[in-house]
Design a protein around this motif. Sequence first.
Motif, PDB file in Angstrom:
ATOM      1  N   ASP A  69      23.666  34.774  35.453  1.00  0.00           N
ATOM      2  CA  ASP A  69      23.929  33.421  34.958  1.00  0.00           C
ATOM      3  C   ASP A  69      25.042  32.720  35.738  1.00  0.00           C
ATOM      4  O   ASP A  69      25.440  31.601  35.388  1.00  0.00           O
ATOM      5  CB  ASP A  69      24.279  33.458  33.464  1.00  0.00           C
ATOM      6  N   GLY A  70      25.569  33.356  36.781  1.00  0.00           N
ATOM      7  CA  GLY A  70      26.599  32.742  37.611  1.00  0.00           C
ATOM      8  C   GLY A  70      28.016  33.049  37.196  1.00  0.00           C
ATOM      9  O   GLY A  70      28.959  32.685  37.910  1.00  0.00           O
ATOM     10  N   THR A  71      28.203  33.710  36.073  1.00  0.00           N
ATOM     11  CA  THR A  71      29.561  34.054  35.663  1.00  0.00           C
ATOM     12  C   THR A  71      30.079  35.204  36.523  1.00  0.00           C
ATOM     13  O   THR A  71      29.324  36.084  36.958  1.00  0.00           O
ATOM     14  CB  THR A  71      29.607  34.461  34.178  1.00  0.00           C
ATOM     15  N   GLU A  72      31.379  35.187  36.766  1.00  0.00           N
ATOM     16  CA  GLU A  72      31.995  36.212  37.593  1.00  0.00           C
ATOM     17  C   GLU A  72      33.131  36.888  36.834  1.00  0.00           C
ATOM     18  O   GLU A  72      33.760  36.284  35.958  1.00  0.00           O
ATOM     19  CB  GLU A  72      32.531  35.617  38.897  1.00  0.00           C
ATOM     20  N   ALA A  73      33.388  38.128  37.195  1.00  0.00           N
ATOM     21  CA  ALA A  73      34.474  38.893  36.590  1.00  0.00           C
ATOM     22  C   ALA A  73      35.064  39.806  37.657  1.00  0.00           C
ATOM     23  O   ALA A  73      34.381  40.198  38.606  1.00  0.00           O
ATOM     24  CB  ALA A  73      33.963  39.717  35.412  1.00  0.00           C
ATOM     25  N   PRO A  74      36.345  40.154  37.528  1.00  0.00           N
ATOM     26  CA  PRO A  74      36.943  41.093  38.482  1.00  0.00           C
ATOM     27  C   PRO A  74      36.195  42.417  38.473  1.00  0.00           C
ATOM     28  O   PRO A  74      35.641  42.842  37.455  1.00  0.00           O
ATOM     29  CB  PRO A  74      38.382  41.251  37.974  1.00  0.00           C
ATOM     30  N   ALA A  75      36.198  43.094  39.613  1.00  0.00           N
ATOM     31  CA  ALA A  75      35.495  44.371  39.722  1.00  0.00           C
ATOM     32  C   ALA A  75      36.164  45.473  38.928  1.00  0.00           C
ATOM     33  O   ALA A  75      35.541  46.501  38.628  1.00  0.00           O
ATOM     34  CB  ALA A  75      35.388  44.784  41.192  1.00  0.00           C
ATOM     35  N   GLY A  76      37.424  45.281  38.587  1.00  0.00           N
ATOM     36  CA  GLY A  76      38.112  46.271  37.762  1.00  0.00           C
ATOM     37  C   GLY A  76      38.176  47.632  38.429  1.00  0.00           C
ATOM     38  O   GLY A  76      38.594  47.764  39.569  1.00  0.00           O
ATOM     39  N   ARG A  77      37.696  48.660  37.712  1.00  0.00           N
ATOM     40  CA  ARG A  77      37.812  50.036  38.211  1.00  0.00           C
ATOM     41  C   ARG A  77      36.602  50.497  39.009  1.00  0.00           C
ATOM     42  O   ARG A  77      36.445  51.678  39.282  1.00  0.00           O
ATOM     43  CB  ARG A  77      38.070  50.982  37.034  1.00  0.00           C
ATOM     44  N   LEU A  78      35.742  49.562  39.408  1.00  0.00           N
ATOM     45  CA  LEU A  78      34.657  49.925  40.324  1.00  0.00           C
ATOM     46  C   LEU A  78      35.246  50.426  41.643  1.00  0.00           C
ATOM     47  O   LEU A  78      36.237  49.887  42.140  1.00  0.00           O
ATOM     48  CB  LEU A  78      33.774  48.721  40.622  1.00  0.00           C
ATOM     49  N   ARG A  79      34.620  51.418  42.237  1.00  0.00           N
ATOM     50  CA  ARG A  79      35.133  51.969  43.497  1.00  0.00           C
ATOM     51  C   ARG A  79      33.969  52.487  44.335  1.00  0.00           C
ATOM     52  O   ARG A  79      33.096  53.198  43.831  1.00  0.00           O
ATOM     53  CB  ARG A  79      36.119  53.096  43.205  1.00  0.00           C
TER      54      ARG A  79
ATOM     55  N   ALA B 287      24.726  46.074  36.120  1.00  0.00           N
ATOM     56  CA  ALA B 287      23.291  46.354  36.012  1.00  0.00           C
ATOM     57  C   ALA B 287      22.575  45.946  37.297  1.00  0.00           C
ATOM     58  O   ALA B 287      23.091  45.128  38.074  1.00  0.00           O
ATOM     59  CB  ALA B 287      22.709  45.585  34.829  1.00  0.00           C
ATOM     60  N   PRO B 288      21.384  46.494  37.552  1.00  0.00           N
ATOM     61  CA  PRO B 288      20.602  46.069  38.710  1.00  0.00           C
ATOM     62  C   PRO B 288      20.420  44.549  38.722  1.00  0.00           C
ATOM     63  O   PRO B 288      20.161  43.935  37.682  1.00  0.00           O
ATOM     64  CB  PRO B 288      19.272  46.793  38.522  1.00  0.00           C
ATOM     65  N   GLY B 289      20.554  43.968  39.905  1.00  0.00           N
ATOM     66  CA  GLY B 289      20.438  42.522  40.045  1.00  0.00           C
ATOM     67  C   GLY B 289      21.774  41.812  40.057  1.00  0.00           C
ATOM     68  O   GLY B 289      21.863  40.669  40.531  1.00  0.00           O
ATOM     69  N   ASP B 290      22.818  42.436  39.508  1.00  0.00           N
ATOM     70  CA  ASP B 290      24.151  41.842  39.612  1.00  0.00           C
ATOM     71  C   ASP B 290      24.569  41.823  41.079  1.00  0.00           C
ATOM     72  O   ASP B 290      24.142  42.665  41.888  1.00  0.00           O
ATOM     73  CB  ASP B 290      25.174  42.648  38.813  1.00  0.00           C
ATOM     74  N   LEU B 291      25.402  40.880  41.434  1.00  0.00           N
ATOM     75  CA  LEU B 291      25.900  40.776  42.800  1.00  0.00           C
ATOM     76  C   LEU B 291      27.332  41.276  42.871  1.00  0.00           C
ATOM     77  O   LEU B 291      28.144  40.998  41.990  1.00  0.00           O
ATOM     78  CB  LEU B 291      25.843  39.327  43.301  1.00  0.00           C
ATOM     79  N   LEU B 292      27.626  42.010  43.941  1.00  0.00           N
ATOM     80  CA  LEU B 292      28.986  42.489  44.187  1.00  0.00           C
ATOM     81  C   LEU B 292      29.573  41.747  45.371  1.00  0.00           C
ATOM     82  O   LEU B 292      28.919  41.583  46.413  1.00  0.00           O
ATOM     83  CB  LEU B 292      28.978  43.983  44.506  1.00  0.00           C
ATOM     84  N   CYS B 293      30.803  41.310  45.207  1.00  0.00           N
ATOM     85  CA  CYS B 293      31.574  40.788  46.325  1.00  0.00           C
ATOM     86  C   CYS B 293      32.487  41.918  46.781  1.00  0.00           C
ATOM     87  O   CYS B 293      33.340  42.386  46.024  1.00  0.00           O
ATOM     88  CB  CYS B 293      32.390  39.568  45.900  1.00  0.00           C
ATOM     89  N   LEU B 294      32.300  42.362  48.032  1.00  0.00           N
ATOM     90  CA  LEU B 294      33.053  43.482  48.572  1.00  0.00           C
ATOM     91  C   LEU B 294      34.012  43.008  49.646  1.00  0.00           C
ATOM     92  O   LEU B 294      33.619  42.265  50.561  1.00  0.00           O
ATOM     93  CB  LEU B 294      32.101  44.526  49.168  1.00  0.00           C
ATOM     94  N   GLY B 295      35.259  43.432  49.552  1.00  0.00           N
ATOM     95  CA  GLY B 295      36.182  43.237  50.654  1.00  0.00           C
ATOM     96  C   GLY B 295      35.968  44.325  51.685  1.00  0.00           C
ATOM     97  O   GLY B 295      35.388  45.375  51.403  1.00  0.00           O
ATOM     98  N   ILE B 296      36.419  44.077  52.911  1.00  0.00           N
ATOM     99  CA  ILE B 296      36.173  45.041  53.986  1.00  0.00           C
ATOM    100  C   ILE B 296      37.491  45.656  54.437  1.00  0.00           C
ATOM    101  O   ILE B 296      38.569  45.127  54.196  1.00  0.00           O
ATOM    102  CB  ILE B 296      35.422  44.398  55.170  1.00  0.00           C
ATOM    103  N   SER B 297      37.373  46.805  55.088  1.00  0.00           N
ATOM    104  CA  SER B 297      38.513  47.460  55.713  1.00  0.00           C
ATOM    105  C   SER B 297      38.150  47.695  57.173  1.00  0.00           C
ATOM    106  O   SER B 297      37.229  48.455  57.469  1.00  0.00           O
ATOM    107  CB  SER B 297      38.824  48.791  55.023  1.00  0.00           C
TER     108      SER B 297
END
Length: 452
Positions: free
Chosen positions: A383-393, A413-423
């Motif tokens: 639905d376009g809402t975003e939340a911090p990734a929290g303890r995802l690793r 859940a499947p279909g959610d989008l993750l924004c990943l920072g890079i190293s």
Amino acid sequence: MLIMTMSADRVPAASRGLPPELSAALAALRDRPIPGTSKGFGRIATDRSGDGAVTSASLAARRPYLLGPDFMLPILVLREAALRQNIGAMASYCAAAGVGLAPHGKTSMAPQIIARQLAAGAWGVTAATIAQVQVFRAFGVPRILIANELADRNGIEWLAGELAADPGFECHAYVDSVQGVRLLDRAMRAAGAARPLPVLVELGQPGDRTGCRSVDEALAVAAAAGQARQLRLAGAAGFEGSISAGSGAATLAAVETFCRELRTLGDLLPADPAGRPHLLSAGGSAYFDVVTRELTAARPGRPRPEVLLRSGAYVTHDHGHYAAVAPGPGQPGRSGPWLVPALELWAPVLSRPEPDLAVASAGRRDVAFDLGLPVPLRIRKADGTEAPAGRLRVTRLDDQHAYLSVPAESLLAPGDLLCLGISHPCTTMDKWRVIPVTDEQYQVIDAVHTFF
């Protein structure tokens, strides 16, 4: 050509104008069609309902939404505001410190980014290989520092020809042995070089890659370079970024020691017969503050050298390795420019096969893993809402999959989008040939082409 000016303390600075050749090449690149085979562009570039080919220029005019229907995931994105901030902040830092900057082009291999660095005042561009030099020359970059030794005779022959064809092209390279000096000199002579190639004697560290292992050895190499017919001794250089001494404090101390040895080498080099100042070059993106402090420190009876930094990863910074070690406001006791992460990788969640495991569609073919794994930043729901990734690793990567440790109570859940920072930007950007550039609302306002 860039109009180069020399300030009172002999630090080189570029005019704001770009060479006509570079401007023309960039204009052509802006109108180059982006193929549907470019990762992420498989839909927008093949949409037959559009008004012609998709290009950087057409994206700027249309401004499509990155997370809308036009792009396919995973996709790497550059944030324009962060890119602009980093280029300007580093240029200001170098100007205030009285040092030049030849940003390492291998980080992005993107002419559009390199042109912005030159326009911000960079002395030139650093390359690691002749192949990289060929890319930069194809776009009209007029001054290049090859931070490496040259041993491929075919590559040396090409370089000699390029120098002969364009009297305005300036290039420096490294030497670290008498044998290497002789090889390079012979190859330049065999190629009919029209003018001597300026070389920097490289100082290294035991157990590390190239570079003389002592100041005395480096002085012997310098003497050989001074006697070579088709080489000109132009200074000394080194790389401190690979130094590791266990703790952070011990590593900083070891970097300081190395930089002082490099400065000593610079002080002991024979003077240039024509009175030209020697270059003294170091500086990756982790300890350039130490490099600047140590190489510019006043020495009684010694002139201040012309110091040239070669930092590259600063241009995009990151959320991992460089965020932890680079100087700046977040590093106590270390002064540096305010750098912000400019790269993000967006990827969909494919599966949550176990309560504490999720798998996302991004792997080693998409993002760096040599200096740390991607860093989950945000979760975006359907639905376009975003939340911090929290303890995802992210715990590991396959070629096309990222494994994530997930708190059992997470609603991921499947279909959610993750924004990943890079190293480590260098080994992230080399996996993409076209990277969209967005504003802060993720409207695509440009695209940069890479040439790895």
